[in-house]
Design a protein around this motif. Structure first.
Motif, PDB file in Angstrom:
ATOM      1  N   TYR A 169      -5.206  10.587  -1.844  1.00  0.00           N
ATOM      2  CA  TYR A 169      -6.524  11.047  -1.403  1.00  0.00           C
ATOM      3  C   TYR A 169      -7.673  10.227  -1.981  1.00  0.00           C
ATOM      4  O   TYR A 169      -8.707  10.066  -1.341  1.00  0.00           O
ATOM      5  N   LYS A 170      -7.514   9.705  -3.194  1.00  0.00           N
ATOM      6  CA  LYS A 170      -8.607   8.980  -3.849  1.00  0.00           C
ATOM      7  C   LYS A 170      -8.517   7.472  -3.639  1.00  0.00           C
ATOM      8  O   LYS A 170      -9.526   6.807  -3.418  1.00  0.00           O
ATOM      9  N   TYR A 171      -7.282   6.919  -3.713  1.00  0.00           N
ATOM     10  CA  TYR A 171      -7.107   5.475  -3.628  1.00  0.00           C
ATOM     11  C   TYR A 171      -6.577   5.008  -2.277  1.00  0.00           C
ATOM     12  O   TYR A 171      -6.329   3.823  -2.081  1.00  0.00           O
ATOM     13  N   ASP A 172      -6.361   5.935  -1.368  1.00  0.00           N
ATOM     14  CA  ASP A 172      -5.992   5.600   0.010  1.00  0.00           C
ATOM     15  C   ASP A 172      -4.638   4.885   0.116  1.00  0.00           C
ATOM     16  O   ASP A 172      -4.446   4.021   0.967  1.00  0.00           O
ATOM     17  N   LEU A 173      -3.699   5.242  -0.747  1.00  0.00           N
ATOM     18  CA  LEU A 173      -2.354   4.675  -0.674  1.00  0.00           C
ATOM     19  C   LEU A 173      -1.421   5.646   0.045  1.00  0.00           C
ATOM     20  O   LEU A 173      -1.607   6.864  -0.001  1.00  0.00           O
ATOM     21  N   ILE A 174      -0.423   5.106   0.718  1.00  0.00           N
ATOM     22  CA  ILE A 174       0.635   5.932   1.297  1.00  0.00           C
ATOM     23  C   ILE A 174       1.583   6.306   0.160  1.00  0.00           C
ATOM     24  O   ILE A 174       2.095   5.432  -0.531  1.00  0.00           O
ATOM     25  N   THR A 175       1.790   7.587  -0.047  1.00  0.00           N
ATOM     26  CA  THR A 175       2.554   8.023  -1.215  1.00  0.00           C
ATOM     27  C   THR A 175       3.658   9.009  -0.841  1.00  0.00           C
ATOM     28  O   THR A 175       3.532   9.777   0.112  1.00  0.00           O
ATOM     29  N   ALA A 176       4.717   8.970  -1.628  1.00  0.00           N
ATOM     30  CA  ALA A 176       5.808   9.935  -1.486  1.00  0.00           C
ATOM     31  C   ALA A 176       6.252  10.353  -2.879  1.00  0.00           C
ATOM     32  O   ALA A 176       6.505   9.507  -3.735  1.00  0.00           O
TER      33      ALA A 176
ATOM     34  N   GLY B  60       0.787  -1.223   0.000  1.00  0.00           N
ATOM     35  CA  GLY B  60       0.000   0.000   0.000  1.00  0.00           C
ATOM     36  C   GLY B  60       0.819   1.273   0.000  1.00  0.00           C
ATOM     37  O   GLY B  60       0.284   2.350   0.303  1.00  0.00           O
ATOM     38  N   THR B  61       2.101   1.182  -0.344  1.00  0.00           N
ATOM     39  CA  THR B  61       2.980   2.354  -0.348  1.00  0.00           C
ATOM     40  C   THR B  61       3.660   2.484  -1.708  1.00  0.00           C
ATOM     41  O   THR B  61       4.133   1.494  -2.257  1.00  0.00           O
ATOM     42  N   VAL B  62       3.709   3.697  -2.243  1.00  0.00           N
ATOM     43  CA  VAL B  62       4.354   3.909  -3.535  1.00  0.00           C
ATOM     44  C   VAL B  62       5.247   5.147  -3.493  1.00  0.00           C
ATOM     45  O   VAL B  62       4.957   6.122  -2.798  1.00  0.00           O
ATOM     46  N   LEU B  63       6.345   5.086  -4.247  1.00  0.00           N
ATOM     47  CA  LEU B  63       7.240   6.229  -4.429  1.00  0.00           C
ATOM     48  C   LEU B  63       7.152   6.657  -5.886  1.00  0.00           C
ATOM     49  O   LEU B  63       7.347   5.845  -6.787  1.00  0.00           O
TER      50      LEU B  63
ATOM     51  N   ILE C 233       9.622   4.901   5.070  1.00  0.00           N
ATOM     52  CA  ILE C 233       9.069   3.868   4.200  1.00  0.00           C
ATOM     53  C   ILE C 233       9.919   2.607   4.263  1.00  0.00           C
ATOM     54  O   ILE C 233      11.144   2.668   4.249  1.00  0.00           O
ATOM     55  N   ASN C 234       9.239   1.461   4.302  1.00  0.00           N
ATOM     56  CA  ASN C 234       9.936   0.177   4.316  1.00  0.00           C
ATOM     57  C   ASN C 234       9.742  -0.526   2.976  1.00  0.00           C
ATOM     58  O   ASN C 234      10.560  -0.412   2.082  1.00  0.00           O
ATOM     59  N   GLU C 235       8.616  -1.217   2.796  1.00  0.00           N
ATOM     60  CA  GLU C 235       8.325  -1.857   1.523  1.00  0.00           C
ATOM     61  C   GLU C 235       7.483  -0.908   0.659  1.00  0.00           C
ATOM     62  O   GLU C 235       6.616  -0.204   1.172  1.00  0.00           O
ATOM     63  N   TYR C 236       7.705  -0.935  -0.645  1.00  0.00           N
ATOM     64  CA  TYR C 236       7.032   0.029  -1.495  1.00  0.00           C
ATOM     65  C   TYR C 236       7.058  -0.402  -2.955  1.00  0.00           C
ATOM     66  O   TYR C 236       7.793  -1.304  -3.359  1.00  0.00           O
ATOM     67  N   GLY C 237       6.230   0.289  -3.731  1.00  0.00           N
ATOM     68  CA  GLY C 237       6.245   0.129  -5.178  1.00  0.00           C
ATOM     69  C   GLY C 237       6.883   1.349  -5.808  1.00  0.00           C
ATOM     70  O   GLY C 237       6.734   2.460  -5.297  1.00  0.00           O
TER      71      GLY C 237
ATOM     72  N   LYS D  41      13.015  -4.809  -1.103  1.00  0.00           N
ATOM     73  CA  LYS D  41      11.954  -4.014  -0.491  1.00  0.00           C
ATOM     74  C   LYS D  41      10.953  -3.501  -1.523  1.00  0.00           C
ATOM     75  O   LYS D  41       9.843  -3.099  -1.182  1.00  0.00           O
ATOM     76  N   VAL D  42      11.359  -3.500  -2.782  1.00  0.00           N
ATOM     77  CA  VAL D  42      10.489  -3.011  -3.852  1.00  0.00           C
ATOM     78  C   VAL D  42       9.602  -4.160  -4.324  1.00  0.00           C
ATOM     79  O   VAL D  42      10.093  -5.177  -4.812  1.00  0.00           O
ATOM     80  N   LYS D  43       8.299  -3.989  -4.180  1.00  0.00           N
ATOM     81  CA  LYS D  43       7.353  -5.062  -4.480  1.00  0.00           C
ATOM     82  C   LYS D  43       6.808  -5.013  -5.904  1.00  0.00           C
ATOM     83  O   LYS D  43       6.335  -6.020  -6.419  1.00  0.00           O
TER      84      LYS D  43
END
Length: 364
Positions: free
Chosen positions: A162-169, A144-147, A229-233, A256-258
Motif C-alpha cells: 500500500y505504501k511502496y506500490d510493490l506486488i506482495t505475497a 517489483g514483486t516480493v514474497l 508470480i514469476n520473478e520476485y524477491g 527467478k529470484v532477483k
C-alpha cells in the motif's frame, strides 16, 4: 595478498578456535547461575577482577571503550577476539529512500501512521526499516514483486504494497494469522477510502496471503505461487530456524529470484547433523567439523549492546530480573529436579519489584 574468500575462511577458522577455547562459557545459561554454581566455574583471576569492577566500567569495556581497571589477560583476549571477529553492526548512514508511491496510502498526511496500527512498539522500527531496505533493493534489482516468508499478520507486506506500490505475497503456515492479515488489509482500505479518491483506491496493490508450510525450496516453484508470480524477491523478517537457510538455498538455485533480504532469528532451532541441515550450510565449515551447541546458538539471538548500554546507564534494575529467575530456578530444582527449566510467565521487571513479588507473578 589474500583473496576475499581466503580472508573470510581465515576469520572463520579463527572464530572456531575462540569458540572451542571458551565453549564452557558459551554453554552456560544465566538461569542456572546458582544451580550450577557458575561463579566458581570462572577462573579465579576473573572473579577477583570482576568483584572489584564498577558495573559502568564493565559496560564501557564491552562497548569497546578503554578503562583503567586491571583485567586478566585471558579475559582481555576473549573480549578483543570477539570484537575483532564480529561482523560490524554499526547503524547505516544512508539517507532515507524516497520511493513511496505518490498515490499510495502513505502519501496522505492523515494516513501516515496507518501502517503502525496493531503493530507492537518493538516491531514498528524493524518493519519500517525493513520496508525501506526492501524498496531500495527492489528498485536496484528492477523487480517489483516480493514474497514474505513467515509473514504473520502481514504488517510488512501491507506497508510494501500500500505504501511502496510493490506486488506482495505473504506466506504463513498458520491459517488463523493469514485470516487476520486479510481482515487488517480490509480495515486499512476502509480507513483509506475516507481520504483517498475512488480512482486511487482502485490502483492500490492489496497483498496476497497464502497458507503454506515449506519443507523444500522447490515448493516455491509450484502452484499456487507459480500461478500468480514469476520473478520476485525473497524477504523474511525473523524467519525462524531452518526457514532462513531454506530461503538462501532457493535464492541460489532459482534464477527467478532477483534478490533476497532476510533477517534471521531463533538460531538455536537450526537443524544440525541432518541432510539437508540448517547449520552449518557451508562445506568449508563442515570440513572444520564446526559444532555449536543449542545454548551457544541461542546466545547468538541476543545483542550484547543492549546489556552493555544498561550497565553504562546504571539500569541495574532492568537486569535484576535475570537474578530473580536464577534464584527461582534453584528453589524449583531443590523442590523437584524434574522442574528444571520449567517454563514460567514472561515478566517485565519494574524498579520496585521484590523477589517475593516476582515469584507471585511468575506462579500466577
Amino acid at each position: 595478498m589474500k583473496s576475499q574468500k581466503e580472508a573470510v575462511r581465515t576469520r572463520i577458522a579463527m572464530a572456531q578456535k575462540v569458540i572451542t577455547l571458551f565453549e564452557w562459557l558459551l554453554d552456560l545459561y544465566v538461569l542456572d547461575f546458582f544451580v550450577d554454581n557458575q561463579w566458581e566455574r570462572l577462573p579465579q583471576s576473573w572473579r577477583e577482577s570482576i568483584e572489584t569492577m564498577n558495573p559502568e566500567d564493565l559496560g564501557n569495556y564491552l562497548s569497546g571503550a578503554p578503562i583503567k581497571h586491571l583485567l586478566p589477560l585471558s579475559f582481555l583476549t576473549l573480549i578483543k577476539s570477539a570484537q575483532v571477529l564480529s561482523i560490524p553492526r554499526e547503524k547505516s548512514k544512508h539517507s532515507k529512500f524516497k520511493n513511496e508511491s505518490e498515490n499510495g496510502v502513505g502519501s496522505h498526511p492523515k494516513l501516515k501512521n496507518l501502517f503502525l496500527k496493531h503493530v507492537k512498539l518493538k516491531k514498528r522500527h524493524e518493519i519500517s526499516l525493513m520496508a525501506d531496505i526492501v524498496s531500495r533493493t527492489s528498485e536496484k534489482s528492477n523487480c517489483g514483486t516480493v514474497l514474505d516468508f513467515g509473514s504473520g499478520l502481514g504488517h510488512l507486506v501491507r506497508m510494501l504494497g500500500y505504501k511502496y506500490d510493490l506486488i506482495t505475497a505473504g506466506i504463513e503456515c498458520q491459517t488463523q494469522l493469514t485470516e487476520e492479515a486479510r481482515k487488517l488489509d480490509m480495515e486499512l482500505e476502509y480507513t483509506a477510502k475516507k481520504h483517498l479518491s475512488k480512482e486511487i483506491m482502485c490502483q492500490l496493490k492489496r497483498p496476497m496471503h497464502f497458507n503454506m508450510r515449506l519443507t523444500s525450496h522447490e515448493q516455491l516453484l509450484q502452484p499456487p505461487l507459480s500461478n500468480y508470480i514469476n520473478e520476485y524477491g525473497l524477504i523474511g523478517l525473523h524467519p525462524c530456524g531452518d526457514l532462513g537457510p531454506l530461503l538462501l538455498k532457493h535464492f541460489i538455485h532459482c534464477n527467478k529470484v532477483k534478490f533476497i533480504c532476510v533477517v534471521g532469528c531463533c538460531y538455536m532451532k537450526l537443524s544440525c547433523n541432518s541432510d539437508p541441515c540448517g547449520y552449518p550450510m557451508s562445506e568449508y565449515l563442515r570440513k572444520l567439523d564446526s559444532q555449536l551447541s543449542y545454548a551457544s546458538r541461542e546466545i547468538a539471538c541476543h545483542a550484547i549492546e543492549l546489556y552493555s548500554e544498561r550497565l553504562l546507564q546504571g539500569q541495574y534494575e532492568d537486569l535484576k530480573v535475570h537474578a530473580y529467575r536464577a534464584a527461582l530456578e534453584i528453589m524449583l530444582v531443590e523442590h523437584d529436579p524434574a522442574l528444571k527449566h520449567s517454563p514460567i510467565r514472561s515478566i517485565k521487571h519494574t524498579n520496585n519489584m521484590t523477589f517475593d513479588m516476582y515469584v507471585q507473578v511468575a506462579s500466577y
